[in-house]
Design an enzyme around this catalytic site. Structure first.
Site, PDB file in Angstrom:
ATOM      1  N   GLU A 103       0.870  -1.383   0.095  1.00 31.97           N
ATOM      2  CA  GLU A 103      -0.124   0.114  -0.064  1.00 31.97           C
ATOM      3  C   GLU A 103       0.855   1.307   0.016  1.00 31.97           C
ATOM      4  O   GLU A 103       1.743   1.510   0.816  1.00 31.97           O
ATOM      5  CB  GLU A 103      -0.838   0.162   1.293  1.00 31.97           C
ATOM      6  CG  GLU A 103      -1.782  -1.086   1.369  1.00 31.97           C
ATOM      7  CD  GLU A 103      -3.021  -0.927   0.167  1.00 31.97           C
ATOM      8  OE1 GLU A 103      -3.195   0.222  -0.516  1.00 31.97           O
ATOM      9  OE2 GLU A 103      -3.592  -1.872  -0.045  1.00 31.97           O
ATOM     10  N   ARG A 163     -18.003   0.164   4.735  1.00 34.05           N
ATOM     11  CA  ARG A 163     -18.935  -0.498   3.693  1.00 34.05           C
ATOM     12  C   ARG A 163     -19.672  -1.536   4.266  1.00 34.05           C
ATOM     13  O   ARG A 163     -20.977  -1.679   4.477  1.00 34.05           O
ATOM     14  CB  ARG A 163     -18.198  -1.157   2.742  1.00 34.05           C
ATOM     15  CG  ARG A 163     -18.783  -2.146   1.833  1.00 34.05           C
ATOM     16  CD  ARG A 163     -18.013  -2.917   0.654  1.00 34.05           C
ATOM     17  NE  ARG A 163     -16.987  -3.888   1.366  1.00 34.05           N
ATOM     18  CZ  ARG A 163     -17.017  -4.920   1.900  1.00 34.05           C
ATOM     19  NH1 ARG A 163     -18.121  -5.556   1.653  1.00 34.05           N
ATOM     20  NH2 ARG A 163     -15.880  -5.537   2.395  1.00 34.05           N
ATOM     21  N   CYS A 165      -8.704  -1.052   8.254  1.00 35.12           N
ATOM     22  CA  CYS A 165      -7.112  -1.282   7.784  1.00 35.12           C
ATOM     23  C   CYS A 165      -6.469   0.208   7.304  1.00 35.12           C
ATOM     24  O   CYS A 165      -5.488   0.468   7.836  1.00 35.12           O
ATOM     25  CB  CYS A 165      -6.948  -2.266   6.807  1.00 35.12           C
ATOM     26  SG  CYS A 165      -7.101  -3.904   7.198  1.00 35.12           S
ATOM     27  N   HIS A 224      -1.782  -5.412   2.307  1.00 34.77           N
ATOM     28  CA  HIS A 224      -2.850  -6.189   2.246  1.00 34.77           C
ATOM     29  C   HIS A 224      -2.397  -7.586   1.490  1.00 34.77           C
ATOM     30  O   HIS A 224      -1.660  -7.754   0.762  1.00 34.77           O
ATOM     31  CB  HIS A 224      -3.987  -5.360   1.391  1.00 34.77           C
ATOM     32  CG  HIS A 224      -4.967  -4.765   2.133  1.00 34.77           C
ATOM     33  ND1 HIS A 224      -5.105  -3.427   1.953  1.00 34.77           N
ATOM     34  CD2 HIS A 224      -5.897  -5.242   2.876  1.00 34.77           C
ATOM     35  CE1 HIS A 224      -6.113  -2.892   3.019  1.00 34.77           C
ATOM     36  NE2 HIS A 224      -6.527  -4.138   3.498  1.00 34.77           N
TER      37      HIS A 224
HETATM   38  N1  PCA Z   1      -8.893  -6.304   6.573  1.00 38.13           N
HETATM   39  C1  PCA Z   1      -9.802  -5.038   6.661  1.00 38.13           C
HETATM   40  C2  PCA Z   1      -9.829  -4.740   8.074  1.00 38.13           C
HETATM   41  C3  PCA Z   1      -9.423  -5.972   8.681  1.00 38.13           C
HETATM   42  C4  PCA Z   1      -8.688  -6.694   7.654  1.00 38.13           C
HETATM   43  O1  PCA Z   1      -7.964  -7.606   7.966  1.00 38.13           O
HETATM   44  C5  PCA Z   1      -9.723  -3.690   5.594  1.00 38.13           C
HETATM   45  O2  PCA Z   1      -9.031  -4.204   4.695  1.00 38.13           O
HETATM   46  O3  PCA Z   1     -10.091  -2.684   6.068  1.00 38.13           O
END
Ligand code: PCA
Length: 218
Positions: A85, A95, A148, A171
């Site tokens: 990211e 969402r 996140c 991610h």
């Molecule tokens: N993914 C979510 C929140 C926790 C996670 O593992 C996100 O992308 O916001």
């Protein structure tokens, strides 16, 4: 006699959310807990997927460990590889409700904070190393607007004056089991763990990021 404090790498994962029973982000960072990467001890932290509770837990861990490198890792179901990211934004637009039932819409992460922060991880150098290792990966221009992104933003805000600490967000795709259930891409746990180890190594070893074009994938 005082023992010199080992330098720490903080890796945070998240609790399951959105009806899933596991979160591969926590499963992956848990494997690395207590291991040593390039002379740095890894401390793994499981953050609640809750807007309110995640931040105090993050801040406590930052105070406790004063890490050299801090990387939060989250699940982004549907993504096809490791997402390095690039940017955290000062916005929440949930969402779905979080694990405490909260669903904030169009509110800032921190009132009065900068609009955005960039990752201070050498994401291009990490991308090159991941590609060299045969692990699918890309630079992502959005970490979303859910828990996140909130944690990513708060992490970068908390460390904004710490020039010696590198921090960012990664991610990861569904686990293979989740991927089969959702008919989307997944990644084996060992590959995710290897990817995180590579990213940490690159972060510890790289003073200036590489300059390669990353394309436009988000
Ligand atoms: N993914 C979510 C929140 C926790 C996670 O593992 C996100 O992308 O916001």
């Amino acid at each position: 006699m005082t023992r010199q404090r080992e330098s720490t790498v903080l890796l945070a994962g998240f609790t399951p959310f959105g009806g899933e029973t596991v979160n591969p982000s926590w499963q992956a960072v848990r494997v690395l807990d207590g291991t040593t990467i390039a002379g740095h001890r890894v401390a793994a932290l499981e953050l609640p997927t809750e807007f309110d509770a995640s931040l105090p837990a993050l801040w406590r861990a930052l105070r406790e460990h004063e890490p050299r490198v801090a990387i939060a890792v989250g699940l982004a179901g549907g993504r096809e590889g490791i997402s390095l990211e690039r940017v955290a934004i000062n916005l929440i637009d949930a969402r779905i409700p979080d694990n405490a039932g909260a669903q904030p819409v169009d509110v800032p992460v921190l009132r009065g904070g900068a609009a955005a922060f960039f990752s201070t991880l050498p994401i291009k150098a990490a991308l090159l190393e991941l590609q060299r290792a045969g692990i699918p990966a890309h630079i992502s221009q959005t970490a979303g607007t859910y828990v996140c992104n909130q944690v990513f933003y708060a992490l970068m805000h908390a460390l904004r004056r710490r020039r010696n600490t590198r921090a960012g967000f990664v991610h990861i795709p569904w686990s293979p089991q989740q991927a089969a259930a959702h008919r989307q891409a997944g990644m084996p746990l060992e590959q995710v763990t290897r990817a995180l180890e590579i990213i940490v190594r690159v972060a510890l070893a790289t003073s200036a990021d590489s300059r390669v074009a990353a394309g436009t994938e988000s």
